[in-house]
Design an enzyme around this catalytic site. Structure first.
Site, PDB file in Angstrom:
ATOM      1  N   SER A  52       1.017  -1.234   0.076  1.00 51.82           N
ATOM      2  CA  SER A  52       0.115  -0.156  -0.227  1.00 51.82           C
ATOM      3  C   SER A  52       0.898   1.143   0.116  1.00 51.82           C
ATOM      4  O   SER A  52       2.221   1.276   0.465  1.00 51.82           O
ATOM      5  CB  SER A  52      -0.809   0.150   1.169  1.00 51.82           C
ATOM      6  OG  SER A  52      -1.551   1.399   1.559  1.00 51.82           O
ATOM      7  N   TYR A  76      -2.660  -1.010  10.490  1.00 49.09           N
ATOM      8  CA  TYR A  76      -2.547  -1.435   9.196  1.00 49.09           C
ATOM      9  C   TYR A  76      -1.352  -0.651   8.668  1.00 49.09           C
ATOM     10  O   TYR A  76      -0.498  -1.652   7.787  1.00 49.09           O
ATOM     11  CB  TYR A  76      -3.598  -0.815   8.315  1.00 49.09           C
ATOM     12  CG  TYR A  76      -3.784  -1.248   7.126  1.00 49.09           C
ATOM     13  CD1 TYR A  76      -4.271  -2.512   6.469  1.00 49.09           C
ATOM     14  CD2 TYR A  76      -3.306  -0.262   5.781  1.00 49.09           C
ATOM     15  CE1 TYR A  76      -4.340  -2.897   5.199  1.00 49.09           C
ATOM     16  CE2 TYR A  76      -3.080  -0.845   4.661  1.00 49.09           C
ATOM     17  CZ  TYR A  76      -4.020  -1.952   4.185  1.00 49.09           C
ATOM     18  OH  TYR A  76      -3.892  -2.366   3.102  1.00 49.09           O
TER      19      TYR A  76
END
Length: 277
Positions: free
Chosen positions: A134, A147
């Site tokens: 990401s 995360y």
């Protein structure tokens, strides 16, 4: 020419779902794994080969890989580690159990499956391992500490593995999406509810005014710069099919922008920009 096979995790929706269908259309034999059996049944109804794989369960990982190899005759051309989830909340409010749970899936499970696949690829003389990271794998963002920490760790593990695999026929690749249309926000709500005692947090007002609105809002249309999962599938296809794949693939404008800013700005300036967002 023999049909190439790819095992994809996290195929119930979003990026994994689109990748499974996109690669099938490109002629790949796709083994589309999902955590829940009911999602596997749904995908089988759509014509995909699907079976359960839960990154948090070592036995599930072993069984899923055995199933994949039994279907292909013991070979696997590619692995796309896509499955992951989020647990929103301020870092100071994240209990140890929340971090343990998210790391089991987003990092430890990915590593477990990858380590099991490497001997297969080494023996057959080729293979590609693609890990879905990401933009939050190289820049942070408030409320996303759990995360972010898993994706930072995944980047480090993947970069190291790529270096170590240089003397093998196995290529290791990162895909780094920014905002992509998916269910990750909705799917994060149960984890937030379970782990974060926001009402007793020193930041309770900030939760009410910021994170809760973001989590529970009914949005009209996509976020700014948000792209559909097909944008990731296009980069994945290049990563799997190019004779000379890149080490990393950026997806969406924010990913390119943040990479550029982190290279040229001092930390304080970058922090200010990210905090404003």
């Amino acid at each position: 020419m023999a049909q190439k096979s790819v095992l994809i995790t996290g195929c119930s929706s979003g990026i994994g779902y689109d990748a499974a269908h996109a690669l099938t259309k490109r002629g790949w034999r796709v083994l589309a794994a999902c955590r829940k059996a009911r999602d596997c049944e749904r995908l089988r109804g759509e014509g995909l080969e699907s079976f359960p794989l839960d990154y948090a369960d070592e036995d599930s990982i072993a069984a899923a890989l055995d199933e994949a190899l039994s279907r292909t005759g013991g070979t696997l051309d590619a692995l796309y580690n896509n499955g992951a989830f989020a647990c929103p909340g301020a870092v100071e409010d994240l209990p140890r159990g929340a971090l343990r749970e998210i790391f089991e899936t987003n990092l430890f499970g990915v590593h477990d499956l990858t380590a099991r696949v490497i001997p297969v690829m080494r023996a057959q003389g080729h293979g590609r391992i693609v890990n879905c990271s990401s933009v939050l794998g190289f820049v942070p963002m408030k409320w996303r500490g759990a995360y972010v920490s898993t994706k930072f760790a995944l980047e480090g593990l993947t970069d190291t593995l790529r270096l170590e695999m240089r003397d093998t026929p196995i290529q290791v690749i990162l895909i780094e999406p920014g905002p992509i249309t998916s269910r990750i926000r909705v799917n994060s709500i149960p984890h937030f509810t379970r782990w974060v005692d926001w009402r007793n947090s020193a930041r309770a007002d900030q939760y009410r005014n910021s994170l809760l609105k973001r989590l529970y809002e009914d949005r009209d249309g996509p976020d700014r710069f948000e792209l559909p999962p097909a944008a990731v599938s296009a980069k994945l296809a290049h990563a799997l099919e190019s004779p000379r794949p890149r080490a990393r693939y950026y997806v969406t404008t924010p990913t390119y922008l943040m990479d550029g800013l982190r290279r040229v700005l001092p930390t304080a300036a970058l922090d200010w920009i990210i905090a404003k967002g």
